[in-house]
Design a protein around this motif. Structure first.
Motif, PDB file in Angstrom:
ATOM      1  N   GLY A  79       0.832  -1.271   0.093  1.00  0.00           N
ATOM      2  CA  GLY A  79      -0.032   0.062   0.035  1.00  0.00           C
ATOM      3  C   GLY A  79       0.889   1.071   0.083  1.00  0.00           C
ATOM      4  N   ASP A  80       2.152   1.210   0.144  1.00  0.00           N
ATOM      5  CA  ASP A  80       2.939   2.246  -0.154  1.00  0.00           C
ATOM      6  C   ASP A  80       3.651   2.452  -1.470  1.00  0.00           C
ATOM      7  N   THR A  81       3.878   3.705  -1.882  1.00  0.00           N
ATOM      8  CA  THR A  81       4.440   3.896  -2.969  1.00  0.00           C
ATOM      9  C   THR A  81       5.921   4.019  -2.796  1.00  0.00           C
ATOM     10  N   VAL A  82       6.938   3.376  -3.417  1.00  0.00           N
ATOM     11  CA  VAL A  82       8.272   3.223  -2.916  1.00  0.00           C
ATOM     12  C   VAL A  82       9.133   3.907  -4.092  1.00  0.00           C
ATOM     13  N   LEU A  83      10.133   4.603  -3.552  1.00  0.00           N
ATOM     14  CA  LEU A  83      11.001   5.128  -4.666  1.00  0.00           C
ATOM     15  C   LEU A  83      11.667   4.141  -5.408  1.00  0.00           C
ATOM     16  N   SER A  84      11.533   4.157  -6.587  1.00  0.00           N
ATOM     17  CA  SER A  84      12.123   3.092  -7.552  1.00  0.00           C
ATOM     18  C   SER A  84      12.853   3.739  -8.860  1.00  0.00           C
ATOM     19  N   LEU A  85      13.643   3.187  -9.524  1.00  0.00           N
ATOM     20  CA  LEU A  85      14.366   3.964 -10.661  1.00  0.00           C
ATOM     21  C   LEU A  85      14.252   2.703 -11.928  1.00  0.00           C
ATOM     22  N   ILE A  86      14.271   3.246 -12.971  1.00  0.00           N
ATOM     23  CA  ILE A  86      14.322   2.425 -14.251  1.00  0.00           C
ATOM     24  C   ILE A  86      15.729   1.937 -14.274  1.00  0.00           C
ATOM     25  N   ASP A  87      15.978   0.656 -14.400  1.00  0.00           N
ATOM     26  CA  ASP A  87      17.433   0.020 -14.836  1.00  0.00           C
ATOM     27  C   ASP A  87      17.764   0.354 -16.283  1.00  0.00           C
ATOM     28  N   ASN A  88      18.388   1.124 -16.603  1.00  0.00           N
ATOM     29  CA  ASN A  88      18.699   1.263 -18.101  1.00  0.00           C
ATOM     30  C   ASN A  88      19.305   0.036 -18.988  1.00  0.00           C
ATOM     31  N   ILE A  89      20.232  -0.707 -18.289  1.00  0.00           N
ATOM     32  CA  ILE A  89      20.480  -1.905 -18.856  1.00  0.00           C
ATOM     33  C   ILE A  89      19.434  -2.985 -19.246  1.00  0.00           C
ATOM     34  N   THR A  90      18.460  -3.038 -18.315  1.00  0.00           N
ATOM     35  CA  THR A  90      17.509  -4.202 -18.635  1.00  0.00           C
ATOM     36  C   THR A  90      16.311  -3.625 -19.380  1.00  0.00           C
ATOM     37  N   ARG A 105       9.863  -4.446 -20.991  1.00  0.00           N
ATOM     38  CA  ARG A 105      10.393  -5.136 -20.034  1.00  0.00           C
ATOM     39  C   ARG A 105      11.442  -4.601 -19.189  1.00  0.00           C
ATOM     40  N   GLY A 106      11.784  -4.791 -17.937  1.00  0.00           N
ATOM     41  CA  GLY A 106      13.048  -4.439 -17.411  1.00  0.00           C
ATOM     42  C   GLY A 106      12.947  -4.740 -15.832  1.00  0.00           C
ATOM     43  N   LYS A 107      13.716  -3.991 -15.156  1.00  0.00           N
ATOM     44  CA  LYS A 107      14.102  -4.174 -13.730  1.00  0.00           C
ATOM     45  C   LYS A 107      13.890  -2.755 -13.070  1.00  0.00           C
ATOM     46  N   ALA A 108      13.372  -2.959 -11.913  1.00  0.00           N
ATOM     47  CA  ALA A 108      13.301  -1.662 -10.976  1.00  0.00           C
ATOM     48  C   ALA A 108      14.488  -1.718 -10.036  1.00  0.00           C
ATOM     49  N   ASP A 141      11.430  -7.635 -11.161  1.00  0.00           N
ATOM     50  CA  ASP A 141      11.058  -7.417 -12.726  1.00  0.00           C
ATOM     51  C   ASP A 141       9.728  -7.054 -12.925  1.00  0.00           C
ATOM     52  N   TYR A 142       9.600  -6.503 -14.223  1.00  0.00           N
ATOM     53  CA  TYR A 142       8.283  -6.293 -14.743  1.00  0.00           C
ATOM     54  C   TYR A 142       8.128  -6.275 -16.280  1.00  0.00           C
ATOM     55  N   GLU A 143       7.110  -6.718 -16.688  1.00  0.00           N
ATOM     56  CA  GLU A 143       6.756  -6.844 -18.035  1.00  0.00           C
ATOM     57  C   GLU A 143       5.372  -6.601 -18.201  1.00  0.00           C
ATOM     58  N   GLN A 144       5.009  -5.651 -19.210  1.00  0.00           N
ATOM     59  CA  GLN A 144       3.689  -4.983 -19.384  1.00  0.00           C
ATOM     60  C   GLN A 144       3.625  -4.941 -21.084  1.00  0.00           C
ATOM     61  N   SER A 145       2.441  -5.372 -21.498  1.00  0.00           N
ATOM     62  CA  SER A 145       2.135  -5.185 -22.937  1.00  0.00           C
ATOM     63  C   SER A 145       1.175  -4.017 -23.136  1.00  0.00           C
ATOM     64  N   PHE A 146       1.124  -3.139 -24.236  1.00  0.00           N
ATOM     65  CA  PHE A 146       0.037  -2.312 -24.548  1.00  0.00           C
ATOM     66  C   PHE A 146      -0.147  -2.444 -25.806  1.00  0.00           C
ATOM     67  N   THR A 147      -1.549  -2.566 -26.377  1.00  0.00           N
ATOM     68  CA  THR A 147      -2.107  -2.596 -27.563  1.00  0.00           C
ATOM     69  C   THR A 147      -2.672  -1.553 -27.878  1.00  0.00           C
ATOM     70  N   PHE A 148      -2.558  -0.975 -29.082  1.00  0.00           N
ATOM     71  CA  PHE A 148      -3.137   0.259 -29.473  1.00  0.00           C
ATOM     72  C   PHE A 148      -3.614   0.071 -30.829  1.00  0.00           C
ATOM     73  N   LYS A 149      -4.903   0.828 -30.945  1.00  0.00           N
ATOM     74  CA  LYS A 149      -5.283   0.660 -32.365  1.00  0.00           C
ATOM     75  C   LYS A 149      -4.664   1.741 -33.218  1.00  0.00           C
ATOM     76  N   LEU A 150      -4.404   1.608 -34.366  1.00  0.00           N
ATOM     77  CA  LEU A 150      -3.578   2.658 -35.193  1.00  0.00           C
ATOM     78  C   LEU A 150      -4.601   3.370 -35.924  1.00  0.00           C
ATOM     79  N   GLN A 151      -4.384   4.730 -35.645  1.00  0.00           N
ATOM     80  CA  GLN A 151      -5.505   5.491 -36.464  1.00  0.00           C
ATOM     81  C   GLN A 151      -5.168   5.408 -37.864  1.00  0.00           C
ATOM     82  N   GLU A 152      -6.013   5.746 -38.986  1.00  0.00           N
ATOM     83  CA  GLU A 152      -5.672   5.855 -40.308  1.00  0.00           C
ATOM     84  C   GLU A 152      -5.307   7.334 -40.729  1.00  0.00           C
ATOM     85  N   GLY A 153      -4.300   7.036 -41.456  1.00  0.00           N
ATOM     86  CA  GLY A 153      -3.947   8.522 -41.974  1.00  0.00           C
ATOM     87  C   GLY A 153      -4.679   9.144 -43.139  1.00  0.00           C
ATOM     88  N   ARG A 154      -4.243  10.118 -43.617  1.00  0.00           N
ATOM     89  CA  ARG A 154      -5.290  10.760 -44.731  1.00  0.00           C
ATOM     90  C   ARG A 154      -4.220  11.328 -45.760  1.00  0.00           C
TER      91      ARG A 154
END
Length: 886
Positions: free
Chosen positions: A516-527, A570-573, A592-605
């Motif tokens: 229930g706490d938000t903890v100070l965390s950093l993105i690991d560049n390498i992973t 994907r990566g490591k905190a 470690d974390y892994e999340q996927s995001f799926t987006f509909k692509l808008q049609e161009g003109r």
């Protein structure tokens, strides 16, 4: 989020019959009998210091408003006792309300049945309101106007100044309202009519080697009647409120945004300052006497924008280094400090139960024991909080949030209710609330002022209001590592967008929750790994603080058979990093974390670049107006300069190219009125872009490295990119996404500070900024050649290109003049310091005679097309050969 230590939950202390009596009293005229409130705000209107925050104003224990809830009629004759000559009828006469800056009202709010209202101004609002005794709300806007609004949200009067207004006003006991403006003036107006009584102009900033003389800080008043406020010219002033003359000034090492606190007993004044260069010797906390004489100084690691709170002989002070501190008022010695996960912009408030409340840009609201600095409770939000809290006599805590909401907490740190105020992109409510007798007043980045009735979301009529959330836990998961999508204006989204355009860059934040706490965390560049499916090459850049990263498709995203694109991250905190201020280094494995995001692509003109591209001087040339630049990430950048960015306007004109690729040239301009823009003849703020357009998608980019002069300093960019969708009229329906990258070591003067302060990535030395900007065709979207150019003659040496004008009638003061070089072989722009390297000469009549651009020979190709630029129009062109150095 509940810490190990806890404060006793506030429960109803009255037996049932007493509760009935309170209900009956609430039905009588007047919300309460506080006609002689105690000056420090310690005593509630009925003289009871107990605060029953589990009760609503009508005594309901469940927090729900019944249809027959008792309303109240505000007592317009109520008066308040202050330790300075503030308006005695005003419930909230200044920023933080009183001279000690408690942010606490000694009265209970109640619901009189009035309506929620909104008043929109012409631009964003970054200041905070004050409230008159008759319910009038006073506030300034970035549209340069200062407004007086009636209690129902209708306009009473407005007063126009020469620049944006970031200063909160002050109401005194002589019927006047005082406020500062970015035009360098402190204004005194008649509070009823808006008529000017006097104005005071701050000293020329060059006297202290400052850049500007904006009044960005708010107005304080001393018990002796002098007005006290800081200026960006590196002075703090004491001004006679009767005639606007200066009584004294105190020199500071940098700008002063924080509102000074004043000890009513001693008359001593306590000032927080923006200084970040050598604060240990130059200081950024100052105590001065009532005559402006230095008593003591000390320093924190970074800027102090928050206004200090005076509490029992201590200063409670927040800093941009992420710490809240307690300093002794006699000598500035520190008794404790508390570190948060991000910088602290908000001022502390005193709660009736004795603790102090401080929100942080890390999204957490902290309740702190002022005796030793330990956390009593903390409430986590998903977005930064810059708004300073206001607290009523029942212990209810009010503040704005970075995602457009008013947040109301109970005194035990639980959610009372929250109301989403802004649904637009510009949704930061970073102004602070003012409390009236029956309503909360606050303003936001959208340019709106809101009047919100007390406990609005607890009304029975709002039970189904989708913008209201009543009670319950923090709106966050208890455990896990989460990748969150950020909007172009910095807010994290509860749900990612369903659609994106094929060219859209994206920004993501990292959040780690434990128990229930938000903890100070950093993105690991390498992973860190970001992969698109279908696959396209991606440019991934991690921010300096390693709490967000951007993803840019180097070729447009492509759709799968379902019209979608999926990003897998994907990566490591990293947790428990070493810390100096906001500079975080190292860290251990946090999971470690892994999340996927799926987006509909808008049609161009289909179609080509909508605005005209000139083939030769004399042809029509397309031109856009760029405005309202916002840079919300990193959050520290927005706190430093959000209103500053918002004040800048540019014109961007097309110079050469074709329907898909072009060169554009931009210069800074000044807004003359709602419909006019004025050139800045000596501007060094010049941008050059390569423009690409495909299927309705536009990109302005300079990725070769360039410098731009702005507000007295030079900023080098490795990358400046604006991306978005454009319709067939050249209009951007939404805003453009902005990505900018600088190398901190290349930034003059401030580079070392930025590195030490955590602005720069500890490994790459890059400062990554993410944001948005508005872009629309200027007037018709087409500009014509200026009259009076005469006969231009181009010349080149190995170190300069010059244009000499014969028979010209162009006046030097009428336009911004420059020279643009384009590689004659490949049509790319030549990267130079087009602002600082220019020399413009006029004759005795002010007529332009020549323009010269200097450069290093190694930076310029042999064959160039040289353009004489008049504002953003290519008035003349010639192909030149640049000789080698002798």
């Amino acid at each position: 989020m509940q810490r190990n230590e806890s404060v006793s939950k506030r429960t109803a202390r009255f037996p049932f019959l007493v509760a009935l009596l309170i209900l009956w009293l609430a039905a009588l005229p007047g919300c309460s009998s506080d006609s002689n409130d105690d000056p420090d705000g310690d005593i509630s209107p009925d003289g009871d210091t107990d605060d029953d925050t589990d009760e609503t104003a009508d005594g309901d224990m469940d927090g729900d408003m019944d249809d027959d809830d008792v309303s109240c009629t505000p007592d317009t004759n109520a008066t308040y006792v202050y330790d300075a000559p503030l308006d005695p009828k005003s419930p909230w006469p200044k920023f933080r309300r009183d001279v000690a800056q408690t942010g606490a009202a000694p009265f209970s709010l109640c619901d009189d049945g009035s309506d929620f209202w909104t008043f929109r101004t012409g631009k964003g609002i970054f200041s905070s309101p004050v409230v008159g005794g008759d319910g009038t709300v006073y506030i300034g806007s970035a549209d340069r106007n200062f407004y007086a609004l009636n209690s129902d949200g209708t306009e009473r009067w407005r007063f126009e100044t020469g620049e944006i207004i970031d200063s909160s006003a002050l109401l005194d006991d002589q019927g006047r309202v005082y406020f500062g403006s970015g035009d360098g003036h402190l204004y005194a107006l008649d509070a009823q009519t808006g008529a000017q009584v006097w104005s005071f102009l701050a000293d020329d900033p060059s006297e202290r080697n400052a850049f500007i003389r904006w009044f960005e800080g708010n107005v304080a008043i001393h018990p002796n009647g002098n007005l006290i406020l800081g200026n960006d010219n590196w002075f703090v002033y004491a001004i006679d409120r009767n005639d606007g003359t200066m009584k004294w000034r105190f020199a500071t090492p940098d700008q002063t945004w924080a509102l000074p606190a004043i000890d009513a007993a001693t008359g001593n004044i306590f000032i927080g300052n923006n200084n970040t260069l050598y604060p240990e010797t130059l200081g950024n906390v100052f105590a001065v006497s009532s005559r402006g004489q230095l008593l003591w100084q000390t320093g924190t690691l970074a800027t102090i924008a928050a206004s200090p709170l005076l509490l029992d002989g201590r200063l409670i002070l927040s800093s941009f280094d992420g710490f809240v501190r307690s300093l002794d008022t006699t000598d500035g010695s520190e008794s404790w400090n508390l570190g948060t996960r991000d910088h602290v912009y908000s001022s502390a408030a005193r709660h009736p139960d004795g603790f102090v409340v401080v929100p942080s840009a890390d999204g957490t609201v902290y309740a702190i024991d002022p005796s030793d600095g330990h956390t009593l409770w903390a409430f986590d939000w998903k977005n930064p909080i810059r708004s300073s809290p206001a607290i009523d006599a029942d212990g209810n805590i009010y503040m704005g949030t970075g995602d457009g909401s008013l947040l109301v907490l109970n005194g035990d740190g639980t959610l009372r209710w929250t109301l989403r105020l802004i649904h637009e992109d510009r949704d930061d409510v970073n102004g602070s609330p003012a409390l009236g007798r029956t309503a909360i007043y606050i303003a936001g980045e959208s340019g709106e002022i809101f009047g919100i009735p007390f406990d609005f979301c607890l009304r029975a009529s709002e039970a189904d209001n989708p913008d209201c959330r009543v009670g319950g836990a923090e709106p966050l998961d208890d455990d896990g590592i989460f990748v969150l999508v950020n909007t172009r204006y910095g807010s994290t989204l509860s749900e990612p967008p369903e659609e994106i355009a094929a060219h859209d860059p994206l920004a993501f934040s990292l959040m780690l929750r434990e128990g229930g706490d938000t903890v100070l965390s950093l993105i690991d560049n390498i992973t860190l790994s970001v992969v698109a499916a279908p696959e396209v090459p991606l440019e991934v850049t991690v921010s300096a603080a390693r709490n967000f990263f951007t993803v840019y498709p180097q070729t447009p995203f492509t759709a799968d058979e379902n019209g979608n694109v999926t990003l897998t991250i994907r990566g490591k905190a990293l947790v428990d990093p070493e810390r100096t201020g906001l500079r975080f280094e190292g860290g251990t494995d946090g999971g470690d974390y892994e999340q996927s995001f799926t987006f509909k692509l808008q049609e161009g003109r289909t179609g080509s670049l909508p605005l005209p591209i000139p083939s030769a001087p004399g042809d029509a040339a397309g031109v856009w107006h760029m405005s309202r630049l916002s840079a919300p990430l990193p959050s520290l950048l927005a706190s430093y300069n959000q209103i500053g960015f918002d004040s800048h306007h540019f014109l961007i004109g097309l110079v050469e190219g074709n329907e898909q690729q072009a060169i554009a040239y931009g210069v800074e301009v000044l807004p003359e009125s709602d419909d006019g823009l004025l050139p800045i003849p000596d501007t060094s703020a010049i941008m050059v872009f390569e423009v690409s357009y495909d299927q309705g998608r536009i990109r302005f980019e300079n990725n070769k490295g360039f410098t731009m002069g702005i507000q007295g300093t030079t900023i080098p960019f490795n990358l400046f990119r604006m991306t978005g969708s454009m319709d067939e009229n050249g209009t951007v329906p939404e805003s453009l996404t902005v990505q900018a990258v600088s190398v901190c070591g290349d930034i003059p003067l401030y580079g070392a500070f930025l590195q030490s302060f955590g602005f720069c990535h500890p490994e790459t030395d890059l400062l990554l900024a993410w944001g948005a900007v508005l872009l629309d065709p200027w007037q018709t979207g087409s500009q014509s050649a200026p009259n009076g150019v005469g006969t231009p003659t181009f010349a080149a040496t190995h170190e300069e290109v010059s244009v000499t004008l014969a028979d010209s009638t162009l006046l030097g003061e009428d336009h911004s003049y420059g020279i643009l070089l384009v590689n004659a072989e490949d049509g790319s722009s030549v990267v130079l310091d087009y602002g600082a390297a220019l020399e413009r000469l006029t004759d005795n009549s002010g007529v332009l005679t020549s323009v010269t651009l200097s450069f290093d020979r190694a930076d310029v190709p042999t064959q160039v097309r040289a353009y004489l630029m008049v504002d953003t129009y290519p008035a003349a062109v010639e192909t030149l050969t640049i000789p080698d150095a002798p």
